[in-house]
Design a protein around this motif. Sequence first.
Motif, mmCIF file in Angstrom:
data_model
loop_
_atom_site.group_PDB
_atom_site.id
_atom_site.type_symbol
_atom_site.label_atom_id
_atom_site.label_comp_id
_atom_site.label_asym_id
_atom_site.label_seq_id
_atom_site.Cartn_x
_atom_site.Cartn_y
_atom_site.Cartn_z
ATOM 1 N N MET A 1 -10.471 -39.356 8.608
ATOM 2 C CA MET A 1 -11.823 -39.115 9.144
ATOM 3 C C MET A 1 -11.874 -37.808 9.929
ATOM 4 N N SER A 2 -13.019 -37.226 9.900
ATOM 5 C CA SER A 2 -13.159 -35.989 10.671
ATOM 6 C C SER A 2 -13.432 -36.350 12.134
ATOM 7 N N SER A 3 -13.207 -35.396 12.985
ATOM 8 C CA SER A 3 -13.311 -35.661 14.418
ATOM 9 C C SER A 3 -14.764 -35.712 14.890
ATOM 10 N N THR A 4 -14.980 -36.454 15.969
ATOM 11 C CA THR A 4 -16.330 -36.631 16.494
ATOM 12 C C THR A 4 -16.445 -35.996 17.867
ATOM 13 N N ILE A 5 -17.625 -36.099 18.388
ATOM 14 C CA ILE A 5 -17.887 -35.523 19.704
ATOM 15 C C ILE A 5 -17.017 -36.208 20.762
ATOM 16 N N ASN A 6 -16.691 -37.466 20.526
ATOM 17 C CA ASN A 6 -15.855 -38.199 21.464
ATOM 18 C C ASN A 6 -14.434 -37.644 21.514
ATOM 19 N N ASP A 7 -13.931 -37.310 20.336
ATOM 20 C CA ASP A 7 -12.586 -36.747 20.276
ATOM 21 C C ASP A 7 -12.529 -35.447 21.067
ATOM 22 N N VAL A 8 -13.566 -34.647 20.869
ATOM 23 C CA VAL A 8 -13.608 -33.370 21.568
ATOM 24 C C VAL A 8 -13.668 -33.613 23.081
ATOM 25 N N ALA A 9 -14.526 -34.542 23.479
ATOM 26 C CA ALA A 9 -14.693 -34.842 24.904
ATOM 27 C C ALA A 9 -13.362 -35.272 25.517
ATOM 28 N N LYS A 10 -12.689 -36.151 24.791
ATOM 29 C CA LYS A 10 -11.412 -36.655 25.307
ATOM 30 C C LYS A 10 -10.410 -35.512 25.461
ATOM 31 N N LEU A 11 -10.293 -34.715 24.411
ATOM 32 C CA LEU A 11 -9.325 -33.622 24.436
ATOM 33 C C LEU A 11 -9.644 -32.608 25.537
ATOM 34 N N ALA A 12 -10.937 -32.337 25.710
ATOM 35 C CA ALA A 12 -11.326 -31.341 26.719
ATOM 36 C C ALA A 12 -11.363 -31.949 28.114
ATOM 37 N N GLY A 13 -11.235 -33.249 28.186
ATOM 38 C CA GLY A 13 -11.262 -33.912 29.482
ATOM 39 C C GLY A 13 -12.631 -33.896 30.141
ATOM 40 N N VAL A 14 -13.675 -33.961 29.307
ATOM 41 C CA VAL A 14 -15.040 -34.011 29.867
ATOM 42 C C VAL A 14 -15.792 -35.164 29.205
ATOM 43 N N SER A 15 -17.030 -35.326 29.584
ATOM 44 C CA SER A 15 -17.818 -36.379 28.933
ATOM 45 C C SER A 15 -18.425 -35.832 27.643
ATOM 46 N N ARG A 16 -18.843 -36.720 26.803
ATOM 47 C CA ARG A 16 -19.363 -36.232 25.531
ATOM 48 C C ARG A 16 -20.698 -35.539 25.724
ATOM 49 N N GLN A 17 -21.370 -35.874 26.817
ATOM 50 C CA GLN A 17 -22.635 -35.218 27.113
ATOM 51 C C GLN A 17 -22.402 -33.716 27.337
ATOM 52 N N THR A 18 -21.337 -33.433 28.016
ATOM 53 C CA THR A 18 -21.009 -32.026 28.270
ATOM 54 C C THR A 18 -20.730 -31.299 26.953
ATOM 55 N N VAL A 19 -20.010 -31.970 26.094
ATOM 56 C CA VAL A 19 -19.743 -31.368 24.787
ATOM 57 C C VAL A 19 -21.064 -31.101 24.069
ATOM 58 N N SER A 20 -21.923 -32.078 24.130
ATOM 59 C CA SER A 20 -23.225 -31.931 23.489
ATOM 60 C C SER A 20 -23.944 -30.701 24.037
ATOM 61 N N ARG A 21 -23.881 -30.534 25.347
ATOM 62 C CA ARG A 21 -24.524 -29.368 25.961
ATOM 63 C C ARG A 21 -23.943 -28.071 25.417
ATOM 64 N N VAL A 22 -22.636 -28.068 25.304
ATOM 65 C CA VAL A 22 -21.988 -26.850 24.823
ATOM 66 C C VAL A 22 -22.411 -26.536 23.389
ATOM 67 N N ILE A 23 -22.351 -27.530 22.521
ATOM 68 C CA ILE A 23 -22.672 -27.211 21.123
ATOM 69 C C ILE A 23 -24.134 -26.875 20.933
ATOM 70 N N ASN A 24 -24.975 -27.286 21.873
ATOM 71 C CA ASN A 24 -26.384 -26.928 21.752
ATOM 72 C C ASN A 24 -26.774 -25.738 22.614
ATOM 73 N N ASN A 25 -25.769 -25.070 23.142
ATOM 74 C CA ASN A 25 -26.013 -23.874 23.951
ATOM 75 C C ASN A 25 -26.966 -24.114 25.110
ATOM 76 N N LEU A 26 -26.886 -25.274 25.699
ATOM 77 C CA LEU A 26 -27.749 -25.526 26.842
ATOM 78 C C LEU A 26 -27.119 -24.890 28.072
ATOM 79 N N PRO A 27 -27.965 -24.469 29.008
ATOM 80 C CA PRO A 27 -27.413 -23.849 30.222
ATOM 81 C C PRO A 27 -26.835 -24.938 31.118
ATOM 82 N N LEU A 28 -26.555 -24.614 32.321
ATOM 83 C CA LEU A 28 -26.065 -25.592 33.287
ATOM 84 C C LEU A 28 -24.687 -26.152 32.953
ATOM 85 N N VAL A 29 -23.891 -25.344 32.307
ATOM 86 C CA VAL A 29 -22.501 -25.769 32.100
ATOM 87 C C VAL A 29 -21.621 -24.659 32.668
ATOM 88 N N LYS A 30 -20.647 -25.043 33.424
ATOM 89 C CA LYS A 30 -19.767 -24.050 34.014
ATOM 90 C C LYS A 30 -19.025 -23.306 32.904
#
Lengths: 344, 344
Positions: free
Chosen positions: B1-30
């Motif tokens: 299976m291909s990786s999901t937003i959860n996998d990314v969140a876990k690996l990056a040590g953040v919540s999946r919401q943060t990942v979502s923000r990053v992939i959607n180029n939303l501001p308010l992320v350090k």
Amino acid sequence: MSSTINDVAKLAGVSRQTVSRVINNLPLVKPETVLEVQKAIALLDYHPNAVARNLAIKTVKTVGLFMPFDVEQVRQNMFFSTISATICHYYAKQDFVLQLFTSPDDRNYSELFKKLYREKRVGGLILTCPSVNNEDVMELLAAKIPFVIIGRPGLELEQINYVDVDNVKAAYLAVQRMLELGHRKICLLNAPSSMTLAVDIRKGAEEAYREANMPIGNLSEMHIDLTLKSAYEATLHVLSKDDRPTAFVTADDLIVLGIKKATDHLNLSIPTDLSVISVIKNGWADLLPMPLTYIDASFEDLGTRSAQFMLKTISEPEKKHMMQKKLKPELILGGTCARVAMPV
Amino acid sequence: MSSTINDVAKLAGVSRQTVSRVINNLPLVKPETVLEVQKAIALLDYHPNAVARNLAIKTVKTVGLFMPFDVEQVRQNMFFSTISATICHYYAKQDFVLQLFTSPDDRNYSELFKKLYREKRVGGLILTCPSVNNEDVMELLAAKIPFVIIGRPGLELEQINYVDVDNVKAAYLAVQRMLELGHRKICLLNAPSSMTLAVDIRKGAEEAYREANMPIGNLSEMHIDLTLKSAYEATLHVLSKDDRPTAFVTADDLIVLGIKKATDHLNLSIPTDLSVISVIKNGWADLLPMPLTYIDASFEDLGTRSAQFMLKTISEPEKKHMMQKKLKPELILGGTCARVAMPV
DNA sequence: TTGTAAGCGTTATCAG
DNA sequence: CTGATAACGCTTACAA
């Protein structure tokens, strides 16, 4: 908002699971319940949400058709229209759907394909030659992306699925016919050498010469763009030589139009002064004053078979699906060929 | 299976919401967090699942292009290729996607469209005339399905969005030119009368006569299929009459090929014996021995504008989007027109 | 034969 | 700036 499976369930007084069973025609539902649910569905004008369904079943019933597209390459357009329309028609009956892709500006096709597949935009791909090169194909294979090629791939690997017309055979038939008619000096107005088509045509032509025990030196060849202009110019060039050929075998019927234009200009006539057979007929030939002698193959078949193959591959991912099919072409006699005036 | 937003969140040590923000180029992320996430994305070769995203945002970034398709109607194919390729190119840069539909066997188009939209297979539709009749259009309007028509709709309603070439103007330009050249008896080889195109061409032609104070009785008209054959036959028929016209104005350049075939047969020459202007140029004219005089309009524009309109309509559903655009055509001088030999 | 609960992989809301 | 938690609408176990 449109109604959901929950609304239907509520109205019918059942669980949504039961509704799901009904819309998927699963057995084990009491007939009366089915009726009840159907009534609710009709009442609410309910349509199952394909996006949600795809997410749940983790399958995308969408096939991407990729064609390299260049407005100037008119021949491709004919092919393009036929293939895409055929696939559309085929999928219209299933609940599959066709997505069209044409050449993006950058040429990194395999990256694009991988992206489309990973993002679950397409469940698989139908690629037309020469939209992919061998490296692209290897990458797709490595990424385990389901795909099928319309045309002959450059690589001979059993994992590569394709449908093609047997162009070797087609060219063989064309040249064989010319030889039968007494032609000896035959000129191949062939496709650009980058296309596997061109290689196949050459091969078939040589086979015919060999089988007839004719010196292959009499077979000349020019690679031209599949445009009217280059066909016209190539013909003028070839016919201006001293030992001009008595017959042309072309890769496409658009080329025949170019030949016609050139012979008109030179006051030569087809088939009296020059015989012509086209290995492919795309639809241009209708513009000729006489019926074309050509090699027939069904492009519709190419579309249908590739569409069907992708459908099966996507619907039954557990099975290994294979297809390496070459359609047999056939000689169609028209009025552009005649016995050679003075056999050498 | 291909990786999901959860996998990314876990690996990056953040919540999946943060990942979502990053992939959607939303501001308010350090910025550091962004980098961390991007690293994880690259490492896992993560691609956001478009199906899941569509479900969540309840939007389908897919536009259906519907074209009535009939292999015999070759003219349509040229149009078809141009329009679909243009839209593809346009959407390739956005993350929108084109789905192709051609005529199903049954003619209940509006039912099909409603189904596609309700099932969330398409977010909106681009329709080409005459794929829809007025009832279909009313149904789409009633069902609040976003759509745009390429061509002029049969109904004049401000809710109906469309892009079209100003064919009235185009025909006007063509006929005006003929009148300037001294032609009086002009024959319109027009499209089938069911097409709004035919109505527009007639209208523009009449305007030109009226403006020039010419008796409109000299303007004749034939509705023909947009095929080589019917153009050929119509021309033969028209030219066999006693008071034959000195000029043809055609709805398509394929018709010009038919005229050429007929004049060749009758030993007449263009433009000496007969002048020709085409109101539309689809690409066939390249096959003529001389450059065509025609009215130019950009089909690419038709595709791009409709694509852009649907993109905006789908992306910003809260706004009311409108487009009722007629592109201005232009006379292009070629070699198929001449001053009339003996003006009446 | 039917219902319940747990996903599918995102984004939106709202609290921290 | 970040993270729970609840959707989005459907399917697939598994239980009743």
